[in-house]
Write an enzyme that holds these catalytic residues in place. Structure first.
Site, PDB file in Angstrom:
ATOM      1  N   LYS A  85       2.290  -5.497  11.275  1.00  0.00           N
ATOM      2  CA  LYS A  85       2.377  -6.160  12.589  1.00  0.00           C
ATOM      3  C   LYS A  85       1.026  -6.070  13.296  1.00  0.00           C
ATOM      4  CE  LYS A  85       4.135  -1.969  14.763  1.00  0.00           C
ATOM      5  NZ  LYS A  85       2.934  -1.712  15.560  1.00  0.00           N
ATOM      6  N   ASP A 115       4.539   3.309  12.269  1.00  0.00           N
ATOM      7  CA  ASP A 115       3.074   3.511  12.339  1.00  0.00           C
ATOM      8  C   ASP A 115       2.580   4.924  12.007  1.00  0.00           C
ATOM      9  OD1 ASP A 115       3.322   0.882  13.124  1.00  0.00           O
ATOM     10  OD2 ASP A 115       2.460   1.137  15.124  1.00  0.00           O
ATOM     11  N   CYS A 157       5.005   1.677  20.449  1.00  0.00           N
ATOM     12  CA  CYS A 157       5.661   0.930  19.368  1.00  0.00           C
ATOM     13  C   CYS A 157       7.098   1.399  19.091  1.00  0.00           C
ATOM     14  CB  CYS A 157       4.785   0.961  18.126  1.00  0.00           C
ATOM     15  SG  CYS A 157       3.247   0.029  18.408  1.00  0.00           S
TER      16      CYS A 157
HETATM   17  C1  VGL Z   1       0.440   1.605  18.973  1.00  0.00           C
HETATM   18  C2  VGL Z   1      -1.071   1.231  20.641  1.00  0.00           C
HETATM   19  C3  VGL Z   1      -1.706   0.282  19.890  1.00  0.00           C
HETATM   20  C4  VGL Z   1       1.632   2.371  18.505  1.00  0.00           C
HETATM   21  C5  VGL Z   1      -0.182   0.653  18.196  1.00  0.00           C
HETATM   22  O1  VGL Z   1       1.840   2.453  17.283  1.00  0.00           O
HETATM   23  O2  VGL Z   1       2.386   2.878  19.371  1.00  0.00           O
HETATM   24  N1  VGL Z   1      -0.005   1.874  20.202  1.00  0.00           N
HETATM   25  N2  VGL Z   1      -1.261   0.003  18.663  1.00  0.00           N
END
Ligand code: VGL
Ligand code: ZN
Length: 202
Positions: free
Chosen positions: A110, A12, A155
């Site tokens: 995702k 991410d 994540c």
């Molecule tokens: C994430 C919260 C919501 C992450 C993604 O990448 O850790 N955290 N969506």
């Protein structure tokens, strides 16, 4: 015995998790260049991309009288409500411009089903719907995985724990991760990772 086949999974690395983004994680910009450098050392590099529809059920904005960071009960268990982030096709969902996207081999999206979030790169938050990443890695004969990125306590942590449960040899590089830090989330992620056999390297 043949040597282990290794993959890097970078989680991410998107605008919304960087400075000025909707869910900015402190320090995120500082890990992007070092991650680019280590990408070049791995034969297989996977990038994940948080990819939510604009009315995703993990957004506080979709629930009356709820604020970001409150927890609600979903059919699959408790879910933290987040500010709207990584909306499909938005600038916030794009990879940060410093990320060497062209050095990756798979981009795994995702969190794209409206009714369920997905922290882990392997399973959605019901902990059982697969994303398909296991099949990809298995078919490539990967047995060792290094995980870096955002956020360590969500994540990255969930992905590392799932990878370890799926019998990969898993390390996270802590200095190439940043965390959100909500109510002890970092401490519990680190404990859960240790208990599942994830190696935590500097
Ligand atoms: C994430 C919260 C919501 C992450 C993604 O990448 O850790 N955290 N969506
Ligand atoms: Zn998300």
């Amino acid at each position: 015995m043949r040597s282990k086949k290794e993959a890097l999974i970078a989680i991410d690395l998107q605008n919304d998790f960087c400075e000025g983004g909707a869910l900015a994680v402190r320090g995120a910009e500082g890990i992007l260049y070092p991650i680019n450098s280590i990408m070049k050392k791995f034969q297989t590099v996977v990038l994940t991309q948080d990819w939510h529809p604009k009315n995703h059920s993990c957004f506080a904005s979709q629930h009356s009288e709820k604020e970001p960071y409150m927890v609600i009960d979903m059919p699959y268990g408790p879910q933290i409500l987040w500010p709207d982030h990584c909306v499909q096709d938005s600038r916030g969902a794009d990879f940060h411009s410093s990320v060497s996207v062209n050095d990756s081999h798979l981009i795994l999206r995702k969190g794209f089903r409206k009714s369920i979030d997905s922290y882990s790169a392997f399973f959605e938050n019901d902990r059982k719907t697969p994303t398909g990443l296991l099949g990809f890695l298995k078919e490539k004969g990967i047995d060792k995985i290094t995980i870096v990125g955002l956020a360590l306590d969500f994540c990255v942590g969930f992905s590392a724990i799932d990878a370890s449960r799926l019998n990969f040899d898993v390390s996270i590089l802590k200095s190439l991760c940043c965390s959100i830090n909500l109510d002890g989330s970092l401490e519990s992620a680190l404990i859960n990772m240790k208990n599942t056999g994830v190696k935590i390297d500097g």
